[in-house]
Design an enzyme around this catalytic site. Structure first.
Site, PDB file in Angstrom:
ATOM      1  N   ASP A 141     -19.702  49.521   2.700  1.00  0.00           N
ATOM      2  CA  ASP A 141     -18.429  49.651   3.424  1.00  0.00           C
ATOM      3  C   ASP A 141     -18.414  50.942   4.229  1.00  0.00           C
ATOM      4  OD1 ASP A 141     -14.871  49.771   2.571  1.00  0.00           O
ATOM      5  OD2 ASP A 141     -15.925  48.927   4.310  1.00  0.00           O
ATOM      6  N   LYS A 144     -20.982  50.762  10.148  1.00  0.00           N
ATOM      7  CA  LYS A 144     -21.478  49.372  10.228  1.00  0.00           C
ATOM      8  C   LYS A 144     -22.914  49.311  10.735  1.00  0.00           C
ATOM      9  CE  LYS A 144     -17.562  48.966   8.651  1.00  0.00           C
ATOM     10  NZ  LYS A 144     -17.502  49.140   7.167  1.00  0.00           N
ATOM     11  N   ASP A 169     -18.605  44.566   3.277  1.00  0.00           N
ATOM     12  CA  ASP A 169     -17.279  44.417   3.884  1.00  0.00           C
ATOM     13  C   ASP A 169     -17.437  44.318   5.407  1.00  0.00           C
ATOM     14  OD1 ASP A 169     -14.248  46.427   4.221  1.00  0.00           O
ATOM     15  OD2 ASP A 169     -14.505  44.252   4.072  1.00  0.00           O
ATOM     16  N   ASN A 170     -16.436  43.722   6.069  1.00  0.00           N
ATOM     17  CA  ASN A 170     -16.313  43.747   7.535  1.00  0.00           C
ATOM     18  C   ASN A 170     -17.386  42.996   8.300  1.00  0.00           C
ATOM     19  OD1 ASN A 170     -15.673  47.012   6.635  1.00  0.00           O
ATOM     20  ND2 ASN A 170     -14.016  45.684   7.376  1.00  0.00           N
ATOM     21  N   GLU A 199      -8.058  43.867   6.360  1.00  0.00           N
ATOM     22  CA  GLU A 199      -7.049  44.460   5.481  1.00  0.00           C
ATOM     23  C   GLU A 199      -5.706  44.647   6.193  1.00  0.00           C
ATOM     24  OE1 GLU A 199     -10.145  45.651   5.807  1.00  0.00           O
ATOM     25  OE2 GLU A 199     -10.170  47.739   6.413  1.00  0.00           O
TER      26      GLU A 199
END
Ligand SMILES: O=C(NC/C=C/[C@H]1O[C@@H](n2ccc(=O)cc2)[C@H](O)[C@@H]1O)c1cc([N+](=O)[O-])cc(O)c1O
Ligand SMILES: [Mg+2]
Length: 214
Positions: A141, A144, A169-170, A199
């Protein structure tokens, strides 16, 4: 001078959460981010998916890349069995100051080791510095564009074993296209996508769960 968002998030935790109660810390941060100021925590919706992956795996050794304010650190650590350990890497010292207090407020600091520095500097040192052989779970997380190089670095350092789970995540927003392409096409991973939302918003996002096959 004006306070920072992490400082205001910590203030909300101290005002609304009960010391030693991790769930109240999680709820206080989610309330703050939904009703006061958005912040890049994994959040409550994706957080439930994270919880289910952790609970199913019951990991002894967990690595988190990207602590930020410690929201997912608390989410993960609260579910770990006694003796299990979570190492979380944070690059920004100002964020680390906040995260340490959030982790302490939740009362789970004995399960967590927050390490300050860059993932590429610390991943190669996990074995000799922390006595870690391999990780059971890695939660990605952080930046990126670092997901893929850090995954290859963890492979190279022998930190992944048959069955190690990478949870990222993401993968939609902001997105990690090179990482996604790698884990979905590599014969070394069995990968699946958990569709969710960014989120505290209605935008699509999700978590990618990738099991290392060795
Ligand atoms: O950019 C995002 N995350 C980057 C997180 C970076 C964190 O990882 C740390 N780190 C720790 C170790 C390192 O080696 C490098 C950085 C940084 O110091 C920061 O604390 C993001 C953005 C959105 N968004 O909607 O825009 C939503 C999200 O859920 C996100 O996670
Ligand atoms: Mg994130």
């Amino acid at each position: 001078t004006r306070s920072t968002r992490p400082q205001r998030l910590l203030k909300a935790v101290k005002q609304h959460a009960t010391r030693g109660d991790p769930q109240s810390v999680i709820s206080a941060i989610d309330h703050f981010c939904r009703h006061r100021e958005w912040a890049m925590n994994v959040g409550d919706e994706k957080g439930c998916i994270l919880d289910s992956v952790v609970s199913e795996l019951n990991p002894e050794k967990v690595l988190e890349l990207g602590t930020y304010c410690g929201y997912s650190t608390v989410r993960i650590a609260r579910l770990l069995p006694p003796g299990a350990r979570l190492i979380t890497l944070e690059f920004n010292p100002d964020y680390a100051v906040i995260a340490r207090q959030v982790i302490a407020w939740a009362g789970i600091e004995d399960k967590v080791q927050l390490v300050e520095g860059a993932s590429e500097d610390w991943i190669p040192r996990m074995k000799e510095h922390f006595g870690i052989e391999t990780f059971d779970l890695v939660f990605l997380d952080h930046w990126k564009d670092h997901y893929l190089p850090d995954t290859k670095l963890m492979e190279g350092c022998g930190l992944l074993r048959k069955g190690t789970v990478l949870l990222a995540d993401n993968v939609i927003c902001p997105g990690v296209p090179d990482y996604l392409e790698y884990v979905r096409n590599s014969r070394s991973y069995k990968s699946c996508y958990f569709k969710s939302h960014l989120e505290y918003t209605r935008a699509e996002d999700g978590l990618e769960k990738s099991v290392f096959l060795g």
